[in-house]
Design a protein around this motif. Structure first.
Motif, PDB file in Angstrom:
ATOM      1  N   SER A  46       0.804  -1.218   0.000  1.00  0.00           N
ATOM      2  CA  SER A  46       0.000   0.000   0.000  1.00  0.00           C
ATOM      3  C   SER A  46       0.836   1.267   0.000  1.00  0.00           C
ATOM      4  N   SER A  52       0.714  -4.937   2.803  1.00  0.00           N
ATOM      5  CA  SER A  52      -0.396  -5.058   1.855  1.00  0.00           C
ATOM      6  C   SER A  52      -1.667  -5.402   2.632  1.00  0.00           C
ATOM      7  N   ASN A  80      -3.769   3.610   4.889  1.00  0.00           N
ATOM      8  CA  ASN A  80      -3.669   3.222   3.480  1.00  0.00           C
ATOM      9  C   ASN A  80      -4.037   1.752   3.281  1.00  0.00           C
ATOM     10  N   ILE A  81      -3.591   0.920   4.194  1.00  0.00           N
ATOM     11  CA  ILE A  81      -3.908  -0.509   4.101  1.00  0.00           C
ATOM     12  C   ILE A  81      -5.412  -0.723   4.249  1.00  0.00           C
ATOM     13  N   ASP A  84      -7.110   0.342   1.068  1.00  0.00           N
ATOM     14  CA  ASP A  84      -6.863  -0.580  -0.037  1.00  0.00           C
ATOM     15  C   ASP A  84      -7.523  -1.943   0.164  1.00  0.00           C
ATOM     16  N   SER A  85      -7.873  -2.265   1.385  1.00  0.00           N
ATOM     17  CA  SER A  85      -8.448  -3.586   1.639  1.00  0.00           C
ATOM     18  C   SER A  85      -9.915  -3.690   1.210  1.00  0.00           C
TER      19      SER A  85
END
Length: 117
Positions: A46, A52, A80-81, A84-85
């Motif tokens: 990320s 990630s 951010n993670i 993005d998830s």
């Protein structure tokens, strides 16, 4: 004594095209593709120091945050993670749903063809 012939029972065979006969395979294949796409996207980091969505290892960001007296690098990484998830888990859920839908279509077609006999 003459034997009488029994009437022949004719069964209607519905001529389906190859798409209609193998529709369930296409649905399952699409579901597996979407699931694999979600998995591959979930392994992408990320950020430069972030983990990630599937591997949440952000030790580098935590160490920089400790060395720079709390600049919040780890908090930004985890935000951010988390952001993005959402698409990753959505893609994976849609993939599982499509696989289950393809199997359900196959079961329904088997039962319908068995009821025609």
């Amino acid at each position: 004594m003459a034997m009488q012939e029994s009437p022949v029972k004719t069964v209607k065979v519905r001529d389906k095209g190859p798409w209609r006969r193998r529709m369930w395979m296409w649905i399952v294949a699409a579901g597996l593709d979407v699931y694999i796409l979600g998995f591959v996207l979930g392994l992408q980091p990320s950020g430069p120091l972030c983990g990630s969505p599937l591997l949440r290892e952000s030790h580098a960001a935590e160490l920089i945050g400790l060395q720079k007296a709390g600049i919040g690098a780890a908090a930004v990484c985890y935000k951010n993670i988390d952001a993005d998830s959402v698409p990753v888990w959505t893609l994976m859920a849609v993939g599982v749903f499509l696989v289950m839908a393809g199997v359900a279509v196959r079961i329904v077609t088997i039962r319908r063809s068995a009821s025609l006999d």
